[in-house]
Motif scaffolding. Structure first.
Motif, PDB file in Angstrom:
ATOM      1  N   ALA A  43     -59.531 -11.964  -9.629  1.00  0.00           N
ATOM      2  CA  ALA A  43     -60.363 -12.519 -10.699  1.00  0.00           C
ATOM      3  C   ALA A  43     -60.300 -14.046 -10.690  1.00  0.00           C
ATOM      4  O   ALA A  43     -61.320 -14.722 -10.875  1.00  0.00           O
ATOM      5  N   LEU A  44     -59.105 -14.583 -10.473  1.00  0.00           N
ATOM      6  CA  LEU A  44     -58.939 -16.042 -10.431  1.00  0.00           C
ATOM      7  C   LEU A  44     -59.786 -16.657  -9.319  1.00  0.00           C
ATOM      8  O   LEU A  44     -60.482 -17.660  -9.524  1.00  0.00           O
ATOM      9  N   LEU A  45     -59.757 -16.035  -8.137  1.00  0.00           N
ATOM     10  CA  LEU A  45     -60.485 -16.577  -6.987  1.00  0.00           C
ATOM     11  C   LEU A  45     -61.998 -16.515  -7.185  1.00  0.00           C
ATOM     12  O   LEU A  45     -62.733 -17.363  -6.684  1.00  0.00           O
ATOM     13  N   LEU A  46     -62.459 -15.500  -7.901  1.00  0.00           N
ATOM     14  CA  LEU A  46     -63.899 -15.376  -8.127  1.00  0.00           C
ATOM     15  C   LEU A  46     -64.396 -16.267  -9.266  1.00  0.00           C
ATOM     16  O   LEU A  46     -65.503 -16.801  -9.211  1.00  0.00           O
ATOM     17  N   TRP A  95     -51.906 -20.838   2.767  1.00  0.00           N
ATOM     18  CA  TRP A  95     -53.049 -21.133   3.644  1.00  0.00           C
ATOM     19  C   TRP A  95     -54.357 -20.816   2.917  1.00  0.00           C
ATOM     20  O   TRP A  95     -55.312 -21.594   2.976  1.00  0.00           O
ATOM     21  N   ILE A  96     -54.378 -19.693   2.210  1.00  0.00           N
ATOM     22  CA  ILE A  96     -55.577 -19.286   1.471  1.00  0.00           C
ATOM     23  C   ILE A  96     -55.887 -20.284   0.353  1.00  0.00           C
ATOM     24  O   ILE A  96     -57.039 -20.655   0.127  1.00  0.00           O
ATOM     25  N   GLY A  97     -54.852 -20.732  -0.360  1.00  0.00           N
ATOM     26  CA  GLY A  97     -55.053 -21.725  -1.413  1.00  0.00           C
ATOM     27  C   GLY A  97     -55.612 -23.028  -0.866  1.00  0.00           C
ATOM     28  O   GLY A  97     -56.500 -23.639  -1.462  1.00  0.00           O
ATOM     29  N   PHE A  98     -55.096 -23.463   0.292  1.00  0.00           N
ATOM     30  CA  PHE A  98     -55.595 -24.684   0.919  1.00  0.00           C
ATOM     31  C   PHE A  98     -57.042 -24.497   1.393  1.00  0.00           C
ATOM     32  O   PHE A  98     -57.861 -25.415   1.284  1.00  0.00           O
ATOM     33  N   TYR A  99     -57.334 -23.322   1.927  1.00  0.00           N
ATOM     34  CA  TYR A  99     -58.704 -23.055   2.373  1.00  0.00           C
ATOM     35  C   TYR A  99     -59.669 -23.113   1.184  1.00  0.00           C
ATOM     36  O   TYR A  99     -60.743 -23.719   1.272  1.00  0.00           O
ATOM     37  N   ALA A 100     -59.291 -22.470   0.084  1.00  0.00           N
ATOM     38  CA  ALA A 100     -60.145 -22.492  -1.109  1.00  0.00           C
ATOM     39  C   ALA A 100     -60.358 -23.920  -1.596  1.00  0.00           C
ATOM     40  O   ALA A 100     -61.478 -24.313  -1.953  1.00  0.00           O
ATOM     41  N   SER A 101     -59.281 -24.713  -1.607  1.00  0.00           N
ATOM     42  CA  SER A 101     -59.397 -26.107  -2.054  1.00  0.00           C
ATOM     43  C   SER A 101     -60.310 -26.903  -1.129  1.00  0.00           C
ATOM     44  O   SER A 101     -61.090 -27.746  -1.592  1.00  0.00           O
ATOM     45  N   SER A 102     -60.220 -26.637   0.166  1.00  0.00           N
ATOM     46  CA  SER A 102     -61.058 -27.342   1.136  1.00  0.00           C
ATOM     47  C   SER A 102     -62.521 -26.935   1.025  1.00  0.00           C
ATOM     48  O   SER A 102     -63.422 -27.767   1.194  1.00  0.00           O
ATOM     49  N   ALA A 135     -57.401 -12.933   0.691  1.00  0.00           N
ATOM     50  CA  ALA A 135     -56.333 -12.599  -0.246  1.00  0.00           C
ATOM     51  C   ALA A 135     -55.999 -11.110  -0.213  1.00  0.00           C
ATOM     52  O   ALA A 135     -54.834 -10.716  -0.329  1.00  0.00           O
ATOM     53  N   LEU A 136     -57.008 -10.263  -0.059  1.00  0.00           N
ATOM     54  CA  LEU A 136     -56.759  -8.823   0.026  1.00  0.00           C
ATOM     55  C   LEU A 136     -56.000  -8.465   1.297  1.00  0.00           C
ATOM     56  O   LEU A 136     -55.113  -7.617   1.288  1.00  0.00           O
TER      57      LEU A 136
END
Length: 266
Positions: A43-46, A95-102, A135-136
């Motif tokens: 939910a946070l990512l969406l 890595w996923i958090g950095f990708y989302a930020s980028s 993330a999944l």
């Protein structure tokens, strides 16, 4: 020399946390690491970047040419910084958090380029669904191994072929390969960019590809350790993979439609 006044509302200032400009992007990364429940993370990512789109759409922001250039430089600089950080990160969740930020920060290209709220929301949805797919996969890896560190347990493609296939497709989606949603989102953003921004975004795209290759090399290839060789469990993959596939398919259709309409308009 007369200058155009700069007017920025509180909503626009809050948007820097949700369409995360550095250093405000550290807030998102801290929250993502703190949230451990998989559905809450989903939910946070969406929702996170959609809040930013809603804030910036309702904001009153009038920038001079100099400030417009500064915001674009700030956004592309943030994207480049996190794309570079992805190369040195071994924890897949980080890595996923950095990708989302980028990726999410590139929304400012659309903001400056005059993208409408619907178009901007669609672009963020395409990027968010791809982050959710990663993330999944990370969640499935953690369920099996207790962690998801690049290079620690190689041979995923041989040890768990189904999870290996899910990892491969998720990373392909993140790299913006054609047909996947990120490809159309990036093409749309590039169409709104000036020459300098186009070069920066293409470098970001190249760094994503480099970082994705490291993920493949660390997880998929090599000889798996004997204690981690399993038959692919049916119970781990179907629910997540079904949701992931459906979300990617919907996002791809939306992105392709958005890009097609933009192309036809020109």
């Amino acid at each position: 020399m007369e200058t155009t006044p700069m007017m920025i509302s509180l909503m626009a200032l809050l948007a820097v946390f949700f369409l995360p400009l550095f250093p405000f992007s550290m807030v998102f990364n801290a929250v993502l690491r703190a949230v451990r429940l998989v559905w809450l993370r989903a939910a946070l990512l969406l929702i996170w970047p959609q809040i930013g789109v809603w804030l910036i759409s309702g904001a009153s922001m009038h920038l001079s040419q100099a400030w417009t250039s500064a915001v674009l430089a700030w956004a592309t600089g943030t994207s480049l910084f996190y794309a570079w950080r992805m190369l040195s990160t071994r924890d897949l969740d980080i890595w996923i958090g950095f990708y989302a930020s980028s990726a999410w920060v590139l929304a400012w290209i659309g903001v400056i380029g005059g993208a409408g709220a619907i178009e901007l929301s669609a672009v963020m949805a395409c990027l968010s669904v791809t982050v959710l797919a990663l993330a999944l996969v990370s969640h499935c890896l953690c369920n099996r191994w207790g962690d998801a560190y690049v290079g620690l347990r190689p041979g995923l493609a041989r040890a768990m072929p189904r999870l290996g296939a899910a990892t491969t497709l998720s990373v392909l989606a993140a790299l913006g390969a054609p047909v996947f949603p990120v490809f159309f989102a990036m093409i749309y953003l590039l169409s709104l960019s000036n020459a300098a921004t186009v070069v920066s975004v293409l470098i970001v795209w190249l760094l994503w590809s480099w970082a994705g290759a490291q993920i493949w090399q660390g997880f998929l290839f090599g000889t798996p350790h004997a204690e981690y060789v399993f038959k692919s469990a049916v119970r781990d993959i179907p629910v997540f993979w079904t949701v992931l596939s459906a979300l990617l398919a919907v996002a791809a259709i939306v992105a392709a439609s958005l890009w097609s309409m933009t192309w036809l308009m020109h």
